[in-house]
Scaffold this motif. Structure first.
Motif, PDB file in Angstrom:
ATOM      1  N   TRP A  84       0.834  -1.195   0.000  1.00  0.00           N
ATOM      2  CA  TRP A  84       0.000   0.000   0.000  1.00  0.00           C
ATOM      3  C   TRP A  84       0.869   1.246   0.000  1.00  0.00           C
ATOM      4  O   TRP A  84       2.058   1.201   0.291  1.00  0.00           O
ATOM      5  CB  TRP A  84      -0.952  -0.005   1.190  1.00  0.00           C
ATOM      6  CG  TRP A  84      -0.290   0.184   2.539  1.00  0.00           C
ATOM      7  CD1 TRP A  84      -0.079   1.355   3.192  1.00  0.00           C
ATOM      8  CD2 TRP A  84       0.237  -0.850   3.367  1.00  0.00           C
ATOM      9  NE1 TRP A  84       0.549   1.130   4.391  1.00  0.00           N
ATOM     10  CE2 TRP A  84       0.754  -0.214   4.526  1.00  0.00           C
ATOM     11  CE3 TRP A  84       0.327  -2.241   3.255  1.00  0.00           C
ATOM     12  CZ2 TRP A  84       1.354  -0.940   5.559  1.00  0.00           C
ATOM     13  CZ3 TRP A  84       0.922  -2.960   4.273  1.00  0.00           C
ATOM     14  CH2 TRP A  84       1.421  -2.313   5.417  1.00  0.00           C
ATOM     15  N   VAL A  85       0.245   2.359  -0.324  1.00  0.00           N
ATOM     16  CA  VAL A  85       0.920   3.653  -0.352  1.00  0.00           C
ATOM     17  C   VAL A  85       0.755   4.323   0.999  1.00  0.00           C
ATOM     18  O   VAL A  85      -0.361   4.415   1.527  1.00  0.00           O
ATOM     19  CB  VAL A  85       0.338   4.548  -1.459  1.00  0.00           C
ATOM     20  CG1 VAL A  85       1.044   5.905  -1.457  1.00  0.00           C
ATOM     21  CG2 VAL A  85       0.500   3.887  -2.808  1.00  0.00           C
ATOM     22  N   GLU A  86       1.867   4.796   1.549  1.00  0.00           N
ATOM     23  CA  GLU A  86       1.855   5.515   2.824  1.00  0.00           C
ATOM     24  C   GLU A  86       2.682   6.784   2.644  1.00  0.00           C
ATOM     25  O   GLU A  86       3.670   6.792   1.902  1.00  0.00           O
ATOM     26  CB  GLU A  86       2.452   4.621   3.922  1.00  0.00           C
ATOM     27  CG  GLU A  86       2.323   5.183   5.325  1.00  0.00           C
ATOM     28  CD  GLU A  86       0.873   5.284   5.757  1.00  0.00           C
ATOM     29  OE1 GLU A  86       0.352   6.414   5.759  1.00  0.00           O
ATOM     30  OE2 GLU A  86       0.266   4.242   6.055  1.00  0.00           O
ATOM     31  N   ASN A  87       2.280   7.851   3.277  1.00  0.00           N
ATOM     32  CA  ASN A  87       3.033   9.098   3.214  1.00  0.00           C
ATOM     33  C   ASN A  87       4.003   9.177   4.388  1.00  0.00           C
ATOM     34  O   ASN A  87       3.626   8.929   5.537  1.00  0.00           O
ATOM     35  CB  ASN A  87       2.098  10.302   3.241  1.00  0.00           C
ATOM     36  CG  ASN A  87       1.267  10.389   1.979  1.00  0.00           C
ATOM     37  OD1 ASN A  87       1.692   9.937   0.922  1.00  0.00           O
ATOM     38  ND2 ASN A  87       0.083  10.975   2.081  1.00  0.00           N
ATOM     39  N   THR A  88       5.238   9.506   4.108  1.00  0.00           N
ATOM     40  CA  THR A  88       6.223   9.687   5.165  1.00  0.00           C
ATOM     41  C   THR A  88       6.005  11.036   5.843  1.00  0.00           C
ATOM     42  O   THR A  88       5.142  11.831   5.447  1.00  0.00           O
ATOM     43  CB  THR A  88       7.639   9.614   4.573  1.00  0.00           C
ATOM     44  OG1 THR A  88       7.799  10.709   3.641  1.00  0.00           O
ATOM     45  CG2 THR A  88       7.848   8.307   3.827  1.00  0.00           C
TER      46      THR A  88
END
Length: 800
Positions: free
Chosen positions: A611-615
């Motif tokens: 999945w895509v996660e924002n740092t």
């Protein structure tokens, strides 16, 4: 179903139109009903323009009416007898001098019937608001159907010609006998007699020449049809069956072939009867240079040769040897029952002699070192019978066969350096019977596709790989030495075979993008993404079944999907075959929480999601969880893992990072129909506190922790709670101490929420793992694995 039967299955409104149609003169409904099959197979459009054909059809029609009248006499149906007799008289009165008018009339009725059917079909489509797909016959099949229909019609005309020839010969014979009994005193009378007889004989001779020439032309056309049926249509069916054994969706129904084989064989039997009849006529009246004596033997021999060739080709294996619950057909295990079915593609009502079918194993031992031999046990002889429910197909169904290896035989002699593994060793089953009819006796034999014989279930995976490879590549269905020099598989053919495996198991094959990933795995990256020129060697696919072979990896995925994920795969929710690089390029452009499901490239039978996660800096990052395997999916359905999966963030409540299935489908919209909560009275565990299995991962490790059965860890968790309760100390503080023992770096990180994951005060009354309300031992509440994850959460009414 023929046209008349379809008309009788229509609604009452259309049946009323049919009754109105047949209230007109020309073709009585009784004749149309009882002769429906014959009427619909004749070329009335051609007969309307061809007087000879029209007359032949008219004569056959009268004969059919006589036959139907005879059946009613036997059934004592007096009223129907009367009607059929009257209809025959009317036909003779109306159409004897103009048979083309009858053909035009029948053709008109058939066209009006078709209009009623078309009207009913359009109405049904409008009512259903959809057009149902119809099976369209290929142009080749339609042309073959037409040629066989024309042949049958011409054979019927030849039957009429033989009758006319017999009548002509009877006329000559009668006048010849009459003139011989008369005494002629003058030469003029004798000359007139000889002239008349010579004219009749010349006419008879011409008719015999013409009939024999027509029979030769019919044989020429029949031979062309036999070659087309045996060398094209039957071979195509055999190849389709070969591919269907390994998952191809090809149509392998034999009904059409049976119709063609039976029609052509029937025509050959008729031609054989015609030649026999000509021989009988020639025996009664013969003369010098009689064409029957000169040409009949050659034509008869040719007819029998074609008939035997067609009969020998008509005996086939309809269902290849198969075991119940095997990976596929053609893999047989010793001492386990298997079944196989043979079929004769020619059937006649007059086939009264029972045909016994015998089954046997390899007749000759190939020159292969250590080649095994087997005995067939069980009922090895069956009778060909017409099976109801299959249009009366002539089949012999073997359902209780099994194999036992011969222990007395030694290794194969001859080429001793050729040695195959057990799963590369191919064997063939043979079937024998004898066809007898009208004085003709023909020995028939058929053979199965090569089978692989195993002795242990652990060999099934490798055996099925051999079956896939052979039936994908071999053009010779009897090549039992195939694996002595195994060819490589062209990528297009190989990729199609892989897609068939998923299609047959799940009803959904592989997409081009999925096959592209597999090609990259096999051959490496190709800038043009075109792998048509590449080939896959047998050794890379499956040889010796080493753990790193392609087939072990692929079959592990297939079995996992078939067992646990079939619905999700069929609905297209699993992207599956996608590389890590491709996965990252797809997800990096999507919103936070977008995820996709793919198969693991390193774990056999594993599936994972990313999945895509924002740092913290706001840049997107793709995270991947440790693959789930059979052990995980057998405990929790994959849709429930996705639904309840959580990631532990520092000092925050666990959250589910999976929000949108790629490209942008809300998670619950994609998987909602598969969620299965057993709540309330439907729960089999209603007397217990409700629990839910979940996968939770630490954000820094991203490794899933499956449910553990380690009771010492469970007791540690329960004991921790009890210790805090008895000492009346701060449970949060005690938990922090316990965490510190496992990992000092985590000291002080436990929050009150961590405790709430362990104990929910609205539902739990715990002391040393017992529920004080029910006085019953409970399931472990939590399992700690280095305190990095929880696999079991206790859910009360106030807990989400």
């Amino acid at each position: 179903m023929n046209q008349w039967d379809r008309l009788n299955n229509l609604d009452d409104d259309y049946k009323q139109k049919l009754q109105i149609l047949y209230d007109t003169d020309g073709l009585p409904m009784e004749v149309r009903h009882y002769l429906s099959s014959w009427i619909e197979t004749q070329e009335w459009d051609r007969a309307a323009r061809d007087h000879a054909l029209a007359m032949a059809l008219f004569q056959v029609l009268l004969q059919n009416l006589d036959a139907q009248h005879g059946r009613f006499v036997l059934e004592e149906s007096f009223l129907l007898q009367h009607k059929i007799r009257r209809h025959k008289q009317n036909f003779q009165e109306w159409y004897m001098n103009d048979p083309c008018a009858l053909a035009q009339k029948v053709l008109w009725f058939l066209q009006k019937e078709q209009e009623i059917l078309d009207e009913a079909g359009i109405a049904e489509k409008v009512q259903n608001l959809q057009v149902e797909p119809t099976a369209m016959e290929t142009c080749t099949q339609l042309e073959l159907d037409r040629k066989i229909s024309v042949l049958q019609t011409d054979v019927q005309c030849m039957a009429h010609t033989i009758i006319c020839l017999e009548e002509q010969q009877d006329e000559f014979d009668f006048k010849y006998q009459t003139y011989n009994m008369e005494s002629f005193t003058d030469e003029a009378s004798k000359l007139r007699r000889d002239t008349v007889l010579q004219g009749l004989l010349n006419r008879l001779n011409k008719c015999r020449h013409s009939t024999l020439s027509d029979i030769k032309k019919l044989l020429d056309r029949t031979e062309e049809l036999v070659e087309l049926l045996v060398k094209t249509e039957l071979v195509d069916w055999q190849r389709r069956q070969q591919k269907s054994c390994i998952g191809s969706p090809d149509d392998v129904c034999l009904d059409l072939l049976e119709k063609w084989f039976t029609s052509v064989a029937g025509s050959l039997f008729h031609l054989r009867d015609f030649l026999t009849k000509l021989d009988e006529l020639s025996g009664k009246v013969s003369y010098e240079e009689d064409p029957v004596k000169a040409r009949k033997p050659q034509l008869f021999s040719r007819t029998e040769r074609l008939l035997k060739y067609l009969l020998q080709s008509s005996f086939v294996v309809e269902t290849q040897p198969s075991m119940p619950q095997a990976k596929g057909p053609l893999v047989i295990r010793t001492n386990i029952q298997f079944y196989v079915k043979t079929r004769l593609l020619i059937k006649f009502p007059e086939m009264n002699n029972p045909m016994e079918v015998h089954v046997s194993m390899d007749r000759e031992t190939p020159q292969i070192k250590g080649y095994r031999r087997f005995n067939i046990l069980g009922i090895a002889t069956k009778t060909l019978t017409m099976v109801e429910g299959q249009n009366g197909a002539m089949v012999a169904d073997f359902r209780h066969l099994n194999l036992k290896e011969q222990k007395c035989g030694g290794p194969g002699r001859g080429v001793n350096d050729i040695c195959l593994s057990v799963t590369e060793e191919l064997h063939i089953l043979y079937f024998h019977t004898t066809f007898e009819m009208k004085g003709l006796s023909v020995h028939l034999k058929a053979s199965s596709l090569p089978v692989v014989i195993i002795s242990n279930s652990s060999q099934q995976q490798s055996a099925w790989a051999s079956i896939l490879w052979f039936n994908m590549l071999s053009q010779n269905p009897k090549d039992i030495k195939f694996f002595t020099n195994t060819p490589a598989a062209p990528w297009p053919q190989f990729g199609e075979m892989l897609s068939w495996q998923f299609l047959s198991a799940t009803k959904r094959g592989l997409l081009d993008t999925q096959l592209e990933m597999i090609a990259c795995k096999l051959f490496g990256t190709n800038q043009q993404n075109n792998y048509d020129a590449f080939t896959v060697p047998w050794s890379k696919f499956c040889k010796d079944m080493s753990p790193d072979t392609f087939w072990v990896w692929f079959d592990g995925i297939l079995m996992m999907v078939k067992t646990f994920l079939v619905d999700l795969w069929r609905d297209g929710l699993i992207m599956g075959f996608v590389s890590k690089f491709k996965e990252k390029s797809l997800l990096m452009t999507k919103q936070r929480g977008t995820f996709l499901l793919r198969f693991s490239e390193s774990v056999i039978g594993g599936i994972t999601f990313s999945w895509v996660e924002n740092t913290k800096s706001g840049t997107p990052e793709v995270k991947t969880v440790e693959p789930f395997t059979k052990a995980d999916l057998s405990q929790i359905p994959f849709q429930e893992i996705i639904r309840n999966f959580q990631i532990l963030l520092d000092d925050e409540f666990p959250e589910n990072p999976l929000l949108y299935l790629y490209p942008n489908i809300p998670k619950d919209e994609a998987f909602g129909k598969y969620y299965s909560d057993k709540m309330g009275d439907h729960s089999p565990y209603i007397k217990y506190i409700k629990t839910k299995l979940m996968f939770i991962t630490k954000e820094n490790s991203l490794e899933t922790c499956p449910l553990s059965s380690d009771m010492s860890q469970a007791e540690s968790a329960s004991g921790l709670i009890s210790e805090a309760a008895e000492a009346n100390v701060d449970l949060h503080h005690l938990l922090d101490q316990e965490i510190c023992q496992h990992d000092p770096m985590l000291s002080g990180s436990a929050s009150p929420l961590d405790l709430e994951l362990l104990v929910h005060s609205n539902n739990l009354h715990l002391h040393n793992g017992f529920d004080f309300l029910s006085d019953e031992p409970l399931l472990p509440l939590a399992t700690f694995q280095g305190l990095n994850a929880l696999s079991l959460l206790t859910c009360g009414p106030d807990f989400p």
